[in-house]
Every structure is written in C-alpha cells, then in structure tokens.
Enzyme design. Sequence first.
Site, PDB file in Angstrom:
ATOM      1  N   ARG A   1       2.488   5.399   3.975  1.00  0.00           N
ATOM      2  CA  ARG A   1       2.714   3.851   4.393  1.00  0.00           C
ATOM      3  C   ARG A   1       4.160   3.415   3.678  1.00  0.00           C
ATOM      4  O   ARG A   1       4.073   3.340   2.457  1.00  0.00           O
ATOM      5  CB  ARG A   1       1.594   3.085   3.995  1.00  0.00           C
ATOM      6  CG  ARG A   1       0.132   3.133   4.414  1.00  0.00           C
ATOM      7  CD  ARG A   1      -0.492   2.191   4.380  1.00  0.00           C
ATOM      8  NE  ARG A   1      -2.025   2.427   4.774  1.00  0.00           N
ATOM      9  CZ  ARG A   1      -2.957   1.452   4.773  1.00  0.00           C
ATOM     10  NH1 ARG A   1      -2.672   0.350   4.587  1.00  0.00           N
ATOM     11  NH2 ARG A   1      -4.306   2.026   5.317  1.00  0.00           N
TER      12      ARG A   1
ATOM     13  N   LYS B   1     -16.646   3.190   3.290  1.00  0.00           N
ATOM     14  CA  LYS B   1     -15.444   2.361   3.939  1.00  0.00           C
ATOM     15  C   LYS B   1     -16.329   1.669   5.151  1.00  0.00           C
ATOM     16  O   LYS B   1     -17.186   0.778   4.895  1.00  0.00           O
ATOM     17  CB  LYS B   1     -14.525   3.464   4.427  1.00  0.00           C
ATOM     18  CG  LYS B   1     -13.699   4.046   3.260  1.00  0.00           C
ATOM     19  CD  LYS B   1     -12.652   4.926   3.760  1.00  0.00           C
ATOM     20  CE  LYS B   1     -11.540   4.574   4.525  1.00  0.00           C
ATOM     21  NZ  LYS B   1     -10.602   3.630   3.779  1.00  0.00           N
TER      22      LYS B   1
ATOM     23  N   ASP C   1      -1.424  -6.924   5.387  1.00  0.00           N
ATOM     24  CA  ASP C   1      -1.937  -6.823   4.088  1.00  0.00           C
ATOM     25  C   ASP C   1      -0.865  -7.398   3.130  1.00  0.00           C
ATOM     26  O   ASP C   1      -1.201  -8.290   2.143  1.00  0.00           O
ATOM     27  CB  ASP C   1      -1.909  -5.291   3.583  1.00  0.00           C
ATOM     28  CG  ASP C   1      -2.924  -4.526   4.374  1.00  0.00           C
ATOM     29  OD1 ASP C   1      -3.961  -4.904   4.658  1.00  0.00           O
ATOM     30  OD2 ASP C   1      -2.557  -3.204   4.464  1.00  0.00           O
TER      31      ASP C   1
ATOM     32  N   ARG D   1       0.934  -1.290   0.230  1.00  0.00           N
ATOM     33  CA  ARG D   1      -0.120  -0.073  -0.069  1.00  0.00           C
ATOM     34  C   ARG D   1       0.832   1.142   0.168  1.00  0.00           C
ATOM     35  O   ARG D   1       0.436   2.194   0.474  1.00  0.00           O
ATOM     36  CB  ARG D   1      -1.009   0.039   1.260  1.00  0.00           C
ATOM     37  CG  ARG D   1      -1.744  -1.301   1.550  1.00  0.00           C
ATOM     38  CD  ARG D   1      -2.566  -1.634   0.435  1.00  0.00           C
ATOM     39  NE  ARG D   1      -3.135  -3.108   0.392  1.00  0.00           N
ATOM     40  CZ  ARG D   1      -2.913  -4.163   0.222  1.00  0.00           C
ATOM     41  NH1 ARG D   1      -1.777  -4.355  -0.198  1.00  0.00           N
ATOM     42  NH2 ARG D   1      -3.385  -5.346   0.726  1.00  0.00           N
TER      43      ARG D   1
ATOM     44  N   ASP E   1      -9.606  -1.715  11.535  1.00  0.00           N
ATOM     45  CA  ASP E   1      -8.991  -0.804  12.363  1.00  0.00           C
ATOM     46  C   ASP E   1      -9.815   0.342  13.056  1.00  0.00           C
ATOM     47  O   ASP E   1      -9.248   1.270  13.775  1.00  0.00           O
ATOM     48  CB  ASP E   1      -7.965  -0.102  11.424  1.00  0.00           C
ATOM     49  CG  ASP E   1      -6.850  -0.745  10.871  1.00  0.00           C
ATOM     50  OD1 ASP E   1      -6.481  -1.819  11.979  1.00  0.00           O
ATOM     51  OD2 ASP E   1      -6.319  -0.649   9.992  1.00  0.00           O
TER      52      ASP E   1
END
Length: 798
Positions: free
Chosen positions: A358, A632, A365, A348, A489
């Site tokens: 990131r 999201k 991930d 990412r 998260d």
Amino acid sequence: MNYGYFDDNAREYVITRPDTPQSWSNYLGSTEYGAIITNNAGGYGFYKTGARGRFLRLRFNSIPMDQPGRYFYLRDADSGDSWSASWQPVGKPLDEYHTICRHGTAYSIFESRYASIASEATYFVPLGQSFEYWRLKVTNESDRPRRISAFTYCEFTNQWDTRQDQVNLQYSLFIIKGELTGEKLLRIVYHDHLTPGVRGHLASDVSGQAWMALVGADLAGYDTSREAFLGPYRSYHNPLVVEQGQCTGSNAFGDNACGVLQAEIALQPGESRELLVLLGIGDARSTGKETVTEFGSLERAERELQELKQVWHARLGSLTVETPDEEFNHTVNVWGLYNCLITFAWSRAASLVYNGERDGLGFRDSVQDILGVAAAIPDEARQRLELMLTGQVASGGAIPIIKPFEHRPGHEPAPDPQEYRSDDCLWFFNVVPAYVGETGDFDFYTKVLPYADQGQATVFGHLRRALEFNLERTGAHGLPCGLSADWNDCLRLGYNGESLFVAFQVRLGLTTYAEIAERLGETAEAAWALEKRARLDEHIQACAWDGRWFIWAIGEDGTVYGTHEYSEGQVYLNTQVWSVISGAATPEQAERCMRTVGERLATPYGLMLSAPPFHKTPIDVMRAVVFNPGIKENAGIFNHTQGWGVMAECLLGNGDRAYEYYRAAMPAAYNERAEIRQMEPYVQGQTTYSIYSPRPGNCRTAWLTGAAAWSYYSATQCILGLRPEVDGLRIDPCIPSRWPGFKAVRRFRGQTLRIEVRNPDGVCRGVTSLHLNGQLLDGNLVPAEQLEEQNSIEVVLG
C-alpha cells in the site's frame, strides 16, 4: 504473563522481558524520514514511502524475527566474549543478560547489563531532519579496567523500491557501492536510484545516497560489505568481524552493503563513555558532512531529544483523564492518542506487516484516521482533510489511494466505474463535522476545493456530491449499491447488489447534511436531504429487518444475506451498530438488535464481525471464506468495528455494556496476560482471533489500523462524553455505573478546561447539573463564547 509496564509520567512503555511473544515495535521520525524499531532493535528506515523509499532493509515474516535492524555489538577485548546492546541479535542467555526497552514518543532506549558492562542505546530522528541518532553509553561496573570494542550495524537496501530490492536480484545485487569518505564517514551509493517510479519525487531529491558517521571516538575500523562483516554461513548473531575483533575495511561493490563503524573504548572501574552515530540520506560528501558539523555532538543530540519529547508530549496534552481504571487511563492519556498520531501519519503504508503493498494513503482509511487526531493536531488534520477532499472525483466517488508526494488535484484520472467503492466519501460525514466542531471553523464548509479529476466545489458541495453518488446508484430495493466493495472488502454482492451498511451511512450523511444546511441558511438543501432520508427509511424498513436483527445485504441476484435462514454469517455486527448510530432503527429494533449482538457476537476478546463463520458460501460472494474460521472477516474480531459497538451502546445509554465491550478489546487490559493477545499491549491491532479459532485472543497487524481512531473516539467522545460541537463542548458521559466519576483536563480551542464529573447515584448516563466557573448552565453544552483561558467545570450525573 507480564512483559512490561506503563510509565505514564515518562510517556513510555517499558519492556522488562525481551522475549516477547511477537516483536513489540515503535515508530521514529516523520512522514519525510520514518523508521520502525522493535524491542530488540530490529526494523527498517524509509524516506516518504515504505514501498519506494526504503533505504534500510528488513526481512519480513522471517526467522529470527525482526532482523536486521540498528545494532551495537560489544566485544570484550580481553575475553573475546561479545554481545549486543539489545538482547537480539546475539541473544545471550537471559539469566546472564538483563535488559529493558523503553518505547517512548518517537524514540526508543535500550538499557542492558552483561558481564559487568552496562550499556544504554538511544535511537531517534530529530524533528524536521532526514537523519537519525544512535547514542551509545557504555559503563564499566566491574572492579577492573575493561577494553570494549563497539561495532555498529545496519543493512542498506540495494534499491529503494522494495520489490526491486527483494525480488529482482539479477539487477539489484549489482548496483550498490560503499566506501569510507573523510575520516569517520561512510558513503553508500545507489547507482540506479532514478528508477521511473520514483524519478522527481523520492530518491532524486536526496541524491539516492546514504551516509553514516561516528562522533565521540576514534574510528578503529569500518566495513561496508555485508558479506565481509558477517562471514560465510554466519548470521547477525555471530558476525565474523565481531568474533575476530577487527573490521576488514571492506568496500561494497555490488552484492549487499552495510554500515559498520568500529570504536575502541577503554574504561576504568565505574567509568562511562559515550559515542554518537548519525545515519542519514543524501551525499556523504555534502549533506552528511554538513549534518555532522551542525548536529554531531552529544550535547546537540541531547537537546534534540528533549525537544522531540516536548513536541510529542504537547500533542498528547490535548486530553488527560483520571478514572477508576488505570488501564483506561494509560490508553487515553498516552498510547491511544499516540497510536492515532502514528496511524494518521503512515496510514497503512509501513509497518512490520505492511511491506510496500500500500504505497500512499488509502482513501477511506485515511479519512477515518483524522477522527483520532483532530483535537491533538487540528492544523495537520485540516491539511489532511483538504487533501482527501481533493481525492474525491467530480462524480462523487474517490480515488482509492492518494499519494501525497505526487497528488495533482484537477489532473488525476478518475477510477474506472467498476473500481468505485460505495463507502469512500461517506466517511466525510463523520470527519468534517468533527473537525469543524473541534476548531469552530464553520467557514470551512464554504471553502472551495478542486475535485481530483476536474471541476471544484465548496466543501459543502463536496458533501452533496458524496450523497448524490450513492443515491444515483441504488438497487432494486431502493438501497445503495455495494459497487466493488462497501467497508467490507470481502463482500461481493455484484456491482448492483445492495449494501445495508452503506444505506445506514447514507442516512447518517443525509441527517448531517441537513443540519449543516440549516446552519448555512440553505433551507432548500436541508429539505432535500430530509426528503431523501424519509424515502430511504421506507426502503430500509421494507426489506432489512429480520425480526431480531438487521440483514447484511441483498445480492444482485436478489439473495438476502444475514437472515435467520442463512446458516453462515447470520448476524453482521456492522448493520446492527450502524442502525443505531445512523438513527435508522426504531427504539424497539435498536434494543433488540443490540441484544442480539450481545448474545451472538460478544466474546471475552471483543465483538465478532459476524457469526457463524463461512465454510460453504461461494468465494465470489464472500471472499472471507478463504480465511480460517474466527480470523479477520470470517467471524473474527475485526478491531476497526469495536468502537462502533461502544458508540451504539452509549447512544442507548448502556454504559455498563459499552464499557464491557471497550475493555474486551482494549490493548492495555491484556498487559498482565500478554501471552493471550501476544501483540503489543499498548497499541491496537487489526484483527483478533475469536472463539471460533483454536487461539482465541491472539491479535495481529499492529499499529496501523482504523481501530486506533475509532477506539480513541469512542472512549473520549462516547464513554467520557466530551464531544466538541460548533457551539462549544458538550459533556454527555456514558460511564460504568460503578464509577463514582472521573476527572479530565481538555484543551479546547486554545483554552484549558478542568472537568470533574461526579456520579453519586451510580447511573450510567444523564447530566443533572453543569457548572462553568461557578455558574450553573442549562443543559450539558459548555458554550465556547463563555470560556476563559482557564476553566473549571463541575458535572453531576443522576
């Protein structure tokens, strides 16, 4: 609305309208020298990391979109009219300017026509190199001679650390210098390239410099000062130098640097001319000069492009299918796997959205990303898997971000206990068996690897510590603690709050561990795992079933989230589908909770993560309340989870529903209605707006998402049912009942399997016969030891 089409023979997506709803992008290069380019030639370039190695600039979330980039400006010397080889940045009227963009496997081609001049611009990074090619072909399609001036343009960062370049301007505006060195070679120097954050790892090993060279035409002028090239109060659509038709010979000395090389092209009617630009990192006087000497010809560029295509197309050859659904074929045969490969490479770290926040490989991930590429690049998958295993600390938890260019196993500081996430190392139980099944490398379980901080263990030992980490951290109801976060998260339970999602992950891990232990002859370990699983099952059944679905979690204060009495976020997708995937649900619970998913979470655009949205839930419990409803984690369609819904329905044998869910979120299904999804119809996006949004179906955050691996995995191993196991390839399709069957060619452990599945009775699942090279086999496993170099496999469902 349609903006392009799939060309699977060329393994390209062809964009026929440049005015796409969003920038539609592609990736060039490798994890050493990477680049992003859009359908209008916007984008940027970076060395090893998009955060601390960015040498070509892009302005994120800006207007106009995706600028600057890699541009060729063309100017008619007689009329003074000018345009660009890609529609943007000049943006001529589309009734006069005609263009297509071909995004291929690590290359992009722009074919345009304007004012009876045709141009073809090709961009790619040669395999294993730290430079890129820009190849331009210009053709006079008029009936008179033409004189065309060509200008390149790219914009260099002043400092490779993007925060310094974009934010700390009182420093970064005064350290860049650009000049012409040699006959056709620009030299860009970053005086302060050895910042503490990158010393010894990034910029220092390429001298903190960039270069740009012209081949195939005389150099008619140059500029390295952005301000001199664009002019005051102008922009990329109308540079002053292009308007005037002559470069100024400016040398950047502070402010901002660019790469402009000018060539004059005289064309008779029907005549074509080609020129070549090489752009790379390193000292122009040594690296640049040597690179141009070796690679600086049109013939060499063509050879490099063909080699690039061959390598990438071979990677895509691990599986090809022929099904009744052409859009599914596009996904499996080209873009689904290509998306997985790019996500595997960059995690990412670098995209049109990820802007340096990131820097490295996000642990959980990147572990999951391996699932999508194990068949295509098994050696690289193993290397990444070993890297991630050495990111596990001796406690069983993990370092959140692994930086491959500076990771030191055995010497990394362990995270603060309050920073541990509960799901990190549990993904190994999906990925390690997938790698071993693909390769047959069962000895991998006995390989010794260090922990990140101290000590070492076999891979099998690493798996044991992953389970112990969660089993040692359980809450009042016997479920694993959520710690700083589980997969979601946004969920804040308190450090000792309990996550049902993680409980299901632990259960799957215990089952998998027991199976591995049995094969290793570790019967005591298998018994340990099964005893722990039985106790966990008791705890789950005691507190987690709400009658029609499973709860989300239990807070540290005892609050139960996800019950019929809780008005917001009542139904949570993850715990429903993972109850089935883990085997924790009883048959009755599995059927009922998945029926609830269909009733409460399914939309025409995919499965919502939860519903209803959060409005009043305190932010210290559910951070998703900050997101608009339907986006999201706040009742949006989080595409990472879509493959899990497909997997659960396939496990239950519901092929029609599984495929309905798959198509709802499949990018290619939106190619003829691209205005709905807006994002690229050839790759996954992180999130899709749900029915709680005023713009349902809009998709955002392209390419780099866990959706890539899980979508490809669920399509190939669950719908098509082609599952590699230690002993061979299991064929267990769960397809739509309307499919008469499908064909597939699968590369498996160096051998080719040609598979034909027939479905004469119109069922979803159930193999009634399987023939390998004419021999009837028992069951649905093709044993690896019976495979030949070329194999014919016939499967009948019924």
